[in-house]
Design an enzyme around this catalytic site. Structure first.
Site, PDB file in Angstrom:
ATOM      1  N   SER A   7       0.843  -1.204   0.000  1.00 20.39           N
ATOM      2  CA  SER A   7       0.000   0.000   0.000  1.00 20.39           C
ATOM      3  C   SER A   7       0.872   1.245   0.000  1.00 20.39           C
ATOM      4  CB  SER A   7      -0.916   0.001   1.228  1.00 20.39           C
ATOM      5  OG  SER A   7      -1.622   1.223   1.268  1.00 20.39           O
ATOM      6  N   HIS A  32      -1.327  -1.189  -4.215  1.00 20.48           N
ATOM      7  CA  HIS A  32      -2.582  -0.750  -3.584  1.00 20.48           C
ATOM      8  C   HIS A  32      -2.537   0.762  -3.359  1.00 20.48           C
ATOM      9  CE1 HIS A  32      -6.225  -1.467  -1.143  1.00 20.48           C
ATOM     10  NE2 HIS A  32      -5.735  -0.569  -0.298  1.00 20.48           N
ATOM     11  N   ASP A  34      -4.654   3.994  -1.895  1.00 19.48           N
ATOM     12  CA  ASP A  34      -5.762   4.422  -1.034  1.00 19.48           C
ATOM     13  C   ASP A  34      -6.165   5.854  -1.328  1.00 19.48           C
ATOM     14  OD1 ASP A  34      -6.158   2.142   0.704  1.00 19.48           O
ATOM     15  OD2 ASP A  34      -4.189   2.583   1.545  1.00 19.48           O
ATOM     16  N   MET A  36      -8.569   8.827  -0.232  1.00 17.55           N
ATOM     17  CA  MET A  36      -9.408   9.241   0.914  1.00 17.55           C
ATOM     18  C   MET A  36      -9.839  10.689   0.749  1.00 17.55           C
ATOM     19  SD  MET A  36      -7.029   7.807   3.968  1.00 17.55           S
ATOM     20  CE  MET A  36      -6.364   6.142   3.953  1.00 17.55           C
ATOM     21  N   HIS A  65      -8.385   1.778  -4.082  1.00 16.76           N
ATOM     22  CA  HIS A  65      -9.360   1.614  -3.000  1.00 16.76           C
ATOM     23  C   HIS A  65      -9.945   2.993  -2.699  1.00 16.76           C
ATOM     24  CE1 HIS A  65      -9.799   0.535   1.613  1.00 16.76           C
ATOM     25  NE2 HIS A  65     -10.963   0.746   1.031  1.00 16.76           N
ATOM     26  N   MET A  67     -11.970   5.378  -0.728  1.00 19.78           N
ATOM     27  CA  MET A  67     -12.625   5.642   0.562  1.00 19.78           C
ATOM     28  C   MET A  67     -13.238   7.031   0.469  1.00 19.78           C
ATOM     29  SD  MET A  67      -9.733   3.986   3.001  1.00 19.78           S
ATOM     30  CE  MET A  67      -8.598   3.899   1.622  1.00 19.78           C
ATOM     31  N   MET A 136     -12.047  -4.886   5.341  1.00 19.98           N
ATOM     32  CA  MET A 136     -11.216  -3.986   6.133  1.00 19.98           C
ATOM     33  C   MET A 136     -10.949  -4.634   7.490  1.00 19.98           C
ATOM     34  SD  MET A 136     -10.538  -1.518   4.176  1.00 19.98           S
ATOM     35  CE  MET A 136      -9.490  -0.756   5.420  1.00 19.98           C
ATOM     36  N   ASP A 174      -7.231  -5.875   4.187  1.00 22.29           N
ATOM     37  CA  ASP A 174      -6.598  -4.557   4.196  1.00 22.29           C
ATOM     38  C   ASP A 174      -6.547  -3.969   5.603  1.00 22.29           C
ATOM     39  OD1 ASP A 174      -5.538  -2.147   3.477  1.00 22.29           O
ATOM     40  OD2 ASP A 174      -7.299  -1.436   2.379  1.00 22.29           O
TER      41      ASP A 174
HETATM   42  C1  DX5 Z   1      -6.427   1.971   5.574  1.00 20.72           C
HETATM   43  C2  DX5 Z   1      -5.993   1.688   4.175  1.00 20.72           C
HETATM   44  C3  DX5 Z   1      -4.950   0.639   4.086  1.00 20.72           C
HETATM   45  C4  DX5 Z   1      -3.622   1.019   4.680  1.00 20.72           C
HETATM   46  C5  DX5 Z   1      -2.991  -0.239   5.232  1.00 20.72           C
HETATM   47  O1  DX5 Z   1      -7.485   2.856   5.547  1.00 20.72           O
HETATM   48  O2  DX5 Z   1      -7.102   1.256   3.406  1.00 20.72           O
HETATM   49  O3  DX5 Z   1      -4.768   0.214   2.741  1.00 20.72           O
HETATM   50  O4  DX5 Z   1      -2.757   1.607   3.753  1.00 20.72           O
HETATM   51  O5  DX5 Z   1      -1.867   0.105   5.950  1.00 20.72           O
HETATM   52  P1  DX5 Z   1      -1.184  -0.910   6.970  1.00 20.72           P
HETATM   53  O6  DX5 Z   1      -0.756  -2.108   6.183  1.00 20.72           O
HETATM   54  O7  DX5 Z   1      -0.019  -0.105   7.497  1.00 20.72           O
HETATM   55  O8  DX5 Z   1      -2.189  -1.246   8.025  1.00 20.72           O
HETATM   56 ZN    ZN Z   2      -6.708   0.293   1.386  1.00 21.28          ZN
END
Ligand code: DX5
Ligand code: ZN
Length: 223
Positions: A7, A32, A34, A36, A65, A67, A136, A174
């Site tokens: 990620s 991956h 993210d 947000m 992903h 969010m 999650m 995740d």
């Molecule tokens: C959290 C994200 C994850 C995050 C995971 O909201 O969706 O993808 O990057 O990070 P680690 O592996 O450090 O928990």
């Molecule tokens: Zn994620």
């Protein structure tokens, strides 16, 4: 072999080129990403233009992903930016079935992410339309959180639903995944492991990815 998805949220943003190069040179399968919005989750990460740049540098499958609230507004833009997989949150979609069709019409694989409090049974009526489910295992918004153990039960239940219907849907986990708990997660039935801090904050990220890849991906149970 498990699918490993580092990620990028845990990378050094001051050196994104080198971080993506590192992933390119590793045995990782997916990158991956993210996204947000500060509304669906209490954090803001990056938008389409950065994703486009990262996708152009990456030789791996770009696993986006989202969010964000109202993800339908941005699906085409993230697809055009180079996303191969686009996952939306169950909790953010009023018309999930339609959203999944929109993702597929763009040519991307369609994913649904569910928060820790959301029951996997809620996906029952759309499971046939989903290419991958992100369970999650932390509350979304931040990297570096602790894995929520109840996720293991959810993985087993979802795997059972997938096997019973003879589907190919992938289960992606995740949050809080590291070498110390990866095996038990895979044995429960996971196919894809997202690894942020455990890869990027390790002394030797390439070697860490290699160790993840070397783990057995065989679930210990059959439905
Ligand atoms: C959290 C994200 C994850 C995050 C995971 O909201 O969706 O993808 O990057 O990070 P680690 O592996 O450090 O928990
Ligand atoms: Zn994620």
């Amino acid at each position: 072999m498990p699918i490993i998805a580092p990620s990028i949220l845990a990378a050094n943003f001051g050196n994104l080129n080198a971080e993506i190069e590192m992933v390119n040179h590793s045995e990782a399968d997916w990158l991956h990403v993210d996204v947000m919005d500060g509304v669906f989750v209490p954090n803001i990460s990056f938008g389409q233009s950065i994703v486009k740049k990262m996708a152009s540098l990456s030789t791996k499958i770009v696993d986006v992903h989202l969010m964000i609230v109202d993800p339908d507004r941005y699906i085409k833009e993230f697809s055009d930016a180079g996303a191969h997989n686009i996952s939306v949150h169950y909790e953010a979609c009023n018309h999930l079935h339609r959203t999944l069709q929109v993702i597929k019409e763009c040519g991307a694989k369609a994913g649904v992410a569910i928060n820790p409090h959301t029951n996997v049974e809620l996906l029952s009526d759309v499971l046939e339309d989903i290419d991958l489910v992100i369970l999650m295992s932390v509350n979304p918004g931040f990297g570096g959180q602790k894995f929520i153990n109840h996720t293991l039960v959810k993985i087993q239940r979802l795997k059972q639903m997938i096997v019973e219907r003879n589907l190919q849907t992938l289960i992606e986990i995740d949050g809080g995944v590291g070498l110390q708990n990866a095996e038990i997660i895979l044995r429960a039935g996971a196919d894809v492991l997202v690894a942020g801090s455990s890869v990027f904050h390790s002394d030797n990220p390439i070697e860490t990815v290699r160790k993840f890849k070397a783990l057995s991906s065989k679930p210990s149970f059959q439905a």
